[in-house]
Enzyme design. Structure first.
Site, PDB file in Angstrom:
ATOM      1  N   ARG A 210       0.801  -1.228   0.000  1.00 32.34           N
ATOM      2  CA  ARG A 210       0.000   0.000   0.000  1.00 32.34           C
ATOM      3  C   ARG A 210       0.835   1.280   0.000  1.00 32.34           C
ATOM      4  O   ARG A 210       0.529   2.209  -0.744  1.00 32.34           O
ATOM      5  CB  ARG A 210      -1.010  -0.003   1.151  1.00 32.34           C
ATOM      6  CG  ARG A 210      -2.022  -1.160   1.048  1.00 32.34           C
ATOM      7  CD  ARG A 210      -3.166  -1.048   2.026  1.00 32.34           C
ATOM      8  NE  ARG A 210      -4.012   0.081   1.712  1.00 32.34           N
ATOM      9  CZ  ARG A 210      -3.941   1.256   2.275  1.00 32.34           C
ATOM     10  NH1 ARG A 210      -3.128   1.458   3.290  1.00 32.34           N
ATOM     11  NH2 ARG A 210      -4.701   2.238   1.870  1.00 32.34           N
TER      12      ARG A 210
ATOM     13  N   CYS B 265      15.114  -4.408  -3.748  1.00 31.42           N
ATOM     14  CA  CYS B 265      15.970  -3.506  -4.546  1.00 31.42           C
ATOM     15  C   CYS B 265      15.161  -2.511  -5.344  1.00 31.42           C
ATOM     16  O   CYS B 265      15.192  -2.524  -6.584  1.00 31.42           O
ATOM     17  CB  CYS B 265      16.842  -4.325  -5.485  1.00 31.42           C
ATOM     18  SG  CYS B 265      17.569  -5.711  -4.652  1.00 31.42           S
TER      19      CYS B 265
END
Ligand SMILES: *Cc1c(COP(=O)(O)O)cnc(C)c1O
Length: 421
Positions: free
Chosen positions: A314, A346
């Site tokens: 979210r 990453c």
């Protein structure tokens, strides 16, 4: 209100210390509170007291069968948006006549699944879909109960990605075309038109957009009745927002929402259905994560967690705010300090919060994301070959793992290698 409170400085889920669950299942994990789920369901159920109604939990918010069963046993129906959700609701013991099928792209297979297993109604979103439901119903020798989802063209005043009731959105049919579309539906022998459906968006923090939409639905009900349709059920969708911070103005309460429904639609003598998802599950769940490293950067300190954007998307997807708390509260008087709170994935998007004031934390400490029960676990992925995190349900002083963390073998063995390699 929820049931995640501190006792002597330690965060509990109902009567179970969060640290005890962490020790048993490892981190990160989602934990839900039965009492909070039931409380939220009851707020809606009570808000519609005195009207013929069914609260259909929008299970896309959190779809674990243990959650579905908890709510169904309290009297909830289900709102499903895919064949998979339909089968999951059935597997949790929800009878077909308490399952409503919504969604803009139902396939013939999904429609067949629901018609064979029993369905309360389809909320139809387009004329091509209407034709397919009709064809499948005729093929199976049944009649499909339907409402048509109308798009009332109101501004839900919420995040653009979760607003659904403006004419530029892909949902429903324009309300101005309703007469034509209802006449079409009534001409199809495999369909029985029973009502009207509307859903204008999610995380609404004001009643006004609902009032505008429901007023239009009331007018449409009278119009369609005058045109000969037996409109007897109104499905009003979900969307009532929750407080994601403890400091902000709180969104309207279910009781106020219920009063608005009675005011705008009560005179029509229709059965009322509502489809709340977020308000039932959102504040009934936490995501608990552990600090792996505290890393000092230039002018800022990072808390690097074992939870990441793949576990709770979210913040990355909707710029959503979650209150983040230390599972063990600091001693009184300890000063808070700002941290950037990030996961190990990453991507710079894997940032949960910037410059968030927290008590001083160190490697191994537990933290909890509040309001993570809705659109949390269900939107998780295995990006970076990170296993889906477990879900735990607490009930009083008991807790149970309701979805196990998969092993790396299970994940890796899902791939199959073609014969030429
Ligand atoms: C998503 C959705 C809901 C639930 O919305 P919440 O904001 O979680 O209450 C209800 N009905 C439909 C058709 C939906 O798409």
């Amino acid at each position: 209100m929820d049931h995640f409170l501190y006792r002597d400085g330690a965060l509990y889920a109902e009567d179970v210390p969060i640290s005890e669950i962490a020790a048993a299942v490892g981190t990160p994990f989602y934990v839900y509170s039965t009492a909070t789920l039931l409380r939220h369901f009851k707020l809606f159920d009570d808000a519609l007291d005195g009207t013929d109604h069914l609260v259909c939990y929008a299970m896309k918010a959190a779809s674990n069968q243990a959650i579905l069963k908890t709510l169904a046993q309290a009297g909830a129906g289900m709102d499903v948006v895919s064949g998979g959700e339909y089968l999951r609701a059935k597997a949790a013991g929800v009878p077909g006549d308490r399952i409503v099928f919504s969604g803009v792209g139902k396939t013939a297979d999904e429609i067949r699944t629901a018609l064979s297993g029993g369905i309360r109604q389809f909320n139809v979103e387009s004329e091509p879909e209407m034709e397919v439901i009709n064809a499948v119903a005729l093929e199976l020798g049944v009649v499909a109960p339907i409402t048509v989802r109308v798009n009332p063209d109101v501004d839900a005043k919420t995040h653009a990605k979760i607003a659904t009731g403006k004419s530029e959105n892909k949902f429903g049919i324009p309300i101005a075309r309703a007469s034509e579309v209802y006449a079409h539906a009534a001409s199809l022998p495999g369909l029985e038109v029973i009502g009207i459906d509307v859903h204008i968006g999610s995380q609404l923090t004001e009643l006004e957009p609902f009032e505008l939409a429901y007023t239009k639905v009331a007018e449409l009900t009278e119009k369609l009745r005058a045109e000969g349709h037996n409109i007897r059920r109104l499905d009003l969708g979900g969307g009532l927002g929750i407080p994601y911070t403890r400091s902000n103005d709180a969104p309207p309460l279910p009781v106020e929402y219920g009063a608005l429904i009675k005011k705008t639609l009560g005179h029509l003598d229709c059965e009322i259905e509502i489809e709340p998802g977020r308000l039932i599950a959102g504040n009934a769940g936490l995501m608990v994560s552990k600090v792996i490293y505290v890393k000092s950067g230039e002018g800022r300190d990072f808390l690097i967690l074992d939870g990441a954007m793949n576990d709770l998307i979210r913040p990355a997807m909707y710029e959503a705010h979650h209150d983040i708390v230390a599972v063990q509260e600091p001693a009184p008087g300890v000063e808070r300090q700002p941290y950037d709170i990030v996961g190990p994935v990453c991507e710079t998007g894997d940032t949960f919060a910037k410059q968030r004031n927290m008590p001083p934390l160190k490697s191994g400490d537990l933290i909890a994301f509040r309001s993570a029960g809705a659109y949390g676990a269900v939107m998780a992925s295995e990006y970076n070959t990170r296993p889906l995190i477990p879900e735990v349900l607490v009930n009083g002083d008991q807790f149970a793992v309701i979805r196990e963390r998969p092993s790396f073998d299970e994940i890796i063995n899902r791939d199959t290698i073609p014969s030429w390699l």
